[in-house]
Structures are given as structure tokens and as C-alpha cells.
Design an enzyme around this catalytic site. Structure first.
Site, PDB file in Angstrom:
ATOM      1  N   LYS A   1       0.819  -0.979  -0.033  1.00 52.52           N
ATOM      2  CA  LYS A   1       0.336  -0.042   0.282  1.00 52.52           C
ATOM      3  C   LYS A   1       0.933   1.025  -0.058  1.00 52.52           C
ATOM      4  CE  LYS A   1      -4.681  -1.292   1.608  1.00 52.52           C
ATOM      5  NZ  LYS A   1      -4.207  -2.894   2.375  1.00 52.52           N
ATOM      6  N   ARG A   2       2.109   0.805   0.245  1.00 52.53           N
ATOM      7  CA  ARG A   2       2.963   2.161   0.470  1.00 52.53           C
ATOM      8  C   ARG A   2       2.993   3.007  -0.475  1.00 52.53           C
ATOM      9  NH1 ARG A   2       7.727   2.132   1.855  1.00 52.53           N
ATOM     10  NH2 ARG A   2       8.129  -0.193   1.833  1.00 52.53           N
TER      11      ARG A   2
END
Ligand code: GLU
Length: 489
Positions: free
Chosen positions: A249-250
Site C-alpha cells: 500500500k505504501r
């Protein structure tokens, strides 16, 4: 390979929104099945009930549908090996575990979680590799007691995993403990369920992320213990972000739905994902789904890590948008436009945009931008903009000069014959006006653009005016002239 028998399965766990990394596995499965006339199977791996999230099975199927990956057997459509949800197949796992126990390839273990915790801690302290110490292997734990079933792994020698991309990968058995096959609640672990299902469903190729390679020797031993033939193992490189770390997700959006919402086209995402670990040759990058299918083979898969470069995806998306058939482009843009204008847009109204569509296609990189280039065609009443935008650079702080220019433009535009209200006709008339006035075309065109569209950045001017029509163009320029005439505005 052309007449290869192919049955491949995509085995997502319904624990959340499908992730692009996971969907890439489905894509490779699907491509292999379609290329060789085989079957693509969706199997929901929901044996870890504590992690299952209600509704995600449907999201997974929706993501596949959105990408155009159709399946031949699955939880919604059934098939010859139904059911296709592992939680509905418990008797098959119990039966396999039972047979393994009877044949002494597996055993019941009643070690408490406290004991296992203490064992783990002491191993950590002694800097030993973690793992079950096989205490119950030689005990005869009764079936009546609460217990798990563990596979009796060989404790010496090596287990060879024959991986399609890596060749023989050897694992030292002394480093592999006796893992759990069946949990206390009667549910199988992934290790048992995937092997039992892959066998019963006659899966020929297991394509999965390389994070599963370390589990593969356990699966190989389970096949051997059950006396079943192994499928071909294909562990594909994990997808990494530009910083080299595993995609997460980063790195921005990772769920398929987010890409859809952001305005990526499914065919662009599909093309992009196919190239994360596979290639046709050194140079070809833009390929339709059919072209990829035609060219696909396991030999095109590689071990180089697959880098998820969002800029590359954006470029691909822009390219796919540009190449859409204009009426298809309008149809896909319509929902974004409707959201912006807050009402529905009829087929007829959409068709009016057809002549200008290719010019908009050149500019749109993500589908929601479609609304920026088309909303003003549908705005009723006055447009919103500042007088400073209307004046542009040429008439900055000179409303009277801008007014004079707008009035001259109005005169020209009013005088154009209806049959000349075309892109070339408008261009000729307005360029002539600029040269008569001894001004740069941009000076004259900016107020017209802002007056007609309410924006400084809009589709090409003459196409826009043609589409807008003479009456509305004149009305909007009149409104602009009125605003410029009011000095305090
Ligand atoms: N359920 C596993 C996952 O979600 C599937 C792994 C496999 O394909 O064997 O990653």
C-alpha cells in the site's frame, strides 16, 4: 507445448480487496489456459475463517470480470469438481489426513499452545531454527482427544522442488519441521487444502508468487505421501515497487478497484500486469489481450524481479485511451461526465461530442479527466471564471482592450454563415481577425476560449466552438463582454 493439457487455478483468499500482485497470478493462469485451450478455475481459499472478510469473494470475481478474465469453473458457476470454496470441501481434507495417519505418513499431535509457545521461546533463546520438535511423532495420541494432524516429514536428506523457472531447487529436510495439515477445528491448513484440491481438480500447473517457494517442499512431500503426481510448479517473481521493496500500500494504489476508480482502462492494466514477469521479446510492449494470449507461454516468464512502475502504467493508459474508438471513448467517459454535471447525458448529447473526441483523447491520461474537457458543453447558465483568466496574458489588467477584442470576435462569429461554422471555417475567420487587428492569434483566442468553456485549458478551440454551436458560443461571448464592461467585476 501447443497441445498441452492445461488446468490452472487461481486460489485467492477472501481476506480483502484483490491486490494487483494477486491478480497478476490470475492473469498468467488465465493466459496459459486460453493459449492452450485449457480451463481456468477460480477456487476460493477460505480455510482461515478468522481472516475471511464478508463480501470479498464478490470483489475478487468483479475484479476478474472487469479485467475480462473469464473462468470456466468457480464458486458462482460450479463445475465438474464443485464445490469451489474450500470451506465446503472439509470432508475431502479429513479423508486425506485420515489416510495419511493410517499409513503413518502423518500423526496426531495434542501439544498445547502453551507448550508450543514455550518451545518457540527456548529455540529463539538457543538461536535454533524454529519448528515443532516432533514430540508426538512417536506417541499414539487418541483420536478422541483434541489434536492437530501433522505430516511426518523426512528428517534427513533433501526435498527437490522442480520449478519451471528455476529448475531443481533443493531443500534440506533437517530444516523443515512437521507442519500441521489439519487444525484442531477440523479445518485444513493451506498446505493440505491446496494439495488435495489441486489433485482432485486435476490441476496441471500451479502458478503462484515466489513467496510460496519455501512451502513447496512441504507440498512435494504431501504429494509423495499420498501417492499422487505433482503438478508443474511455477513460482513467479514477486512484484516490487521502484524502491525494490515488495509492492504494498505504501507504493500507492494496490487494489484493482482503486485503479479502476482512478480511471485506468482494464486493457491498459492487463497489458501492464502481463509485462510484470513475462515478455514476448525484448521490444514489444503494447499488446492487446488477444495478442498477449497468442504470444503467451511459460517460457516467456522470467526470474528478473518485476518492477511496478506507475509512470509506465500511466503512459500505457494514455496510449490506450488515445487508441480507443472515439465512440467507445465517449461511452466510457460518460459516467465521469454525469458525476460532474449531476445529471444523465443522453446518447444524442454524447454523439455531438464525436467530432471532438479524438482531440480530447489526445489529452486525457486518466478517464475522470474526461469531465474536465467536456463538462462546459453541458453547463446551463453562466460559466464560472475570473476576468483575469478572460484577459489572459495579452490583455492583463486591460479590461477595455480585452473587451474590444471580445467584441470584435463576437462580430466575426456572428457573421459566420451557418454552413461555415466548422473547424476550418472558424479557424480561417478567427486567424484573419487576429491578423487584421495586428495581434497574435493567442491574444484573440484566449478570451474566446475562456468565455466559451470557462477554462484556460480546454480541447482545441475551433473544434470546441464547432461542437458548442453558434448560438451558445455567441451567448457565452456576450456574457463575457458584459462582465468586462463592468469594471468593478
Ligand atoms: N490462497 C493463496 C493466496 O491467496 C494461494 C496460493 C497458491 O496459489 O497456491 O496467496
Amino acid at each position: 507445448m501447443p497441445n498441452m493439457n492445461v488446468r490452472v487455478r487461481y486460489g485467492p483468499s477472501p481476506t480483502g480487496e484483490p491486490h494487483v500482485g494477486n491478480i497478476r497470478t490470475a492473469l498468467f493462469d488465465w493466459l496459459l489456459a486460453r493459449r492452450f485451450g485449457g480451463q481456468f478455475i477460480v477456487r476460493i481459499e477460505d480455510t482461515d475463517q478468522s481472516r475471511a472478510v464478508e463480501g470479498t469473494e464478490q470483489l475478487i470475481l468483479d475484479a476478474l470480470t472487469w479485467l475480462g478474465l473469464d473462468w470456466d469453473e468457480g464458486p458462482d458457476i460450479g463445475g465438474p469438481f464443485a464445490p469451489y470454496r474450500q470451506s465446503e470441501r472439509l470432508p475431502m481434507y479429513a479423508e486425506a489426513a485420515q489416510r495419511l495417519v493410517e499409513e503413518a505418513s502423518a500423526y496426531r499431535c495434542n501439544c498445547s499452545s502453551e507448550r508450543l509457545d514455550a518451545l518457540r521461546k527456548s529455540q529463539q533463546k538457543a538461536k535454533q531454527p524454529p519448528g515443532y520438535d516432533r514430540r508426538c511423532r512417536d506417541l499414539d495420541v487418541s483420536a478422541q482427544e483434541p489434536h492437530v494432524v501433522r505430516l511426518a516429514m523426512p528428517s534427513e536428506g533433501d526435498t527437490i522442488v522442480n520449478d519451471y523457472l528455476r529448475g531443481e531447487v533443493s531443500f534440506q529436510n533437517s530444516l523443515l519441521d512437521d507442519h500441521v495439515l489439519l487444525k484442531r477445528d477440523g479445518f485444513p491448513t493451506y498446505h493440505l487444502a491446496s494439495v488435495v484440491d489441486d489433485h482432485h481438480m486435476q490441476i496441471t500447473h500451479v502458478i503462484r508468487g515466489e513467496e510460496w517457494l519455501s512451502s513447496a517442499p512441504r507440498h512435494v512431500q504431501t504429494y509423495a505421501a499420498l501417492g499422487w503426481d505433482e503438478p508443474a510448479w511455477v513460482h513467479i517473481p514477486i512484484i516490487r515497487g521502484p524502491d525494490g521493496a515488495k509492492l504494498s500500500k505504501r507504493h500507492g494504489a494496490t487494489s484493482v478497484r482503486q485503479y479502476a476508480d482512478e480511471g485506468f482502462l482494464p486493457e491498459a492494466l492487463l497489458n501492464f500486469l502481463a509485462l510484470l514477469g513475462w515478455s514476448k521479446d525484448e521490444t514489444t510492449t503494447i499488446m492487446s489481450r488477444d495478442e498477449i494470449t497468442e504470444a503467451f507461454s511459460l517460457d516467456g516468464l522470467g526470474l528478473a524481479s518485476a518492477m511496478f512502475d506507475i509512470e509506465r502504467l500511466r503512459e500505457m493508459n494514455a496510449r490506450y485511451i488515445r487508441d480507443l474508438d472515439p465512440s467507445d471513448f465517449l461511452r466510457r467517459g460518460r459516467p465521469h461526465l454525469e458525476t460532474r454535471v449531476g445529471s444523465s447525458v443522453s446518447d444524442g448529447a454524447l454523439e455531438r461530442l464525436l467530432p471532438i473526441a479524438p482531440a480530447i483523447q489526445e489529452r486525457v491520461k486518466l478517464m475522470p479527466e474526461f469531465a474536465d474537457y467536456t463538462d462546459f458543453f453541458f453547463t446551463e447558465g453562466p460559466l464560472e471564471y475570473d476576468n483575469s483568466e478572460l484577459m489572459g496574458r495579452a490583455y492583463r489588467n486591460k479590461p477595455w482592450a480585452a473587451l474590444e477584442s471580445v467584441e470584435a470576435s463576437l462580430k466575426t462569429l456572428r457573421s459566420i454563415d451557418e454552413t461555415e461554422w466548422t473547424t476550418p471555417g472558424l479557424e480561417a475567420a478567427l486567424r484573419e481577425l487576429a491578423s487584421e487587428r495586428g495581434e497574435k492569434p493567442g491574444a484573440v483566442f484566449t478570451p474566446i476560449r475562456v468565455a466559451a468553456t470557462g477554462k484556460r485549458i480546454a480541447p482545441p478551440l475551433f473544434e470546441t466552438l464547432e461542437t458548442l454551436g453558434q448560438a451558445l458560443t455567441v451567448e457565452r461571448l456576450n456574457a463575457a463582454a458584459e462582465r468586462l464592461a463592468r469594471p468593478d467585476d
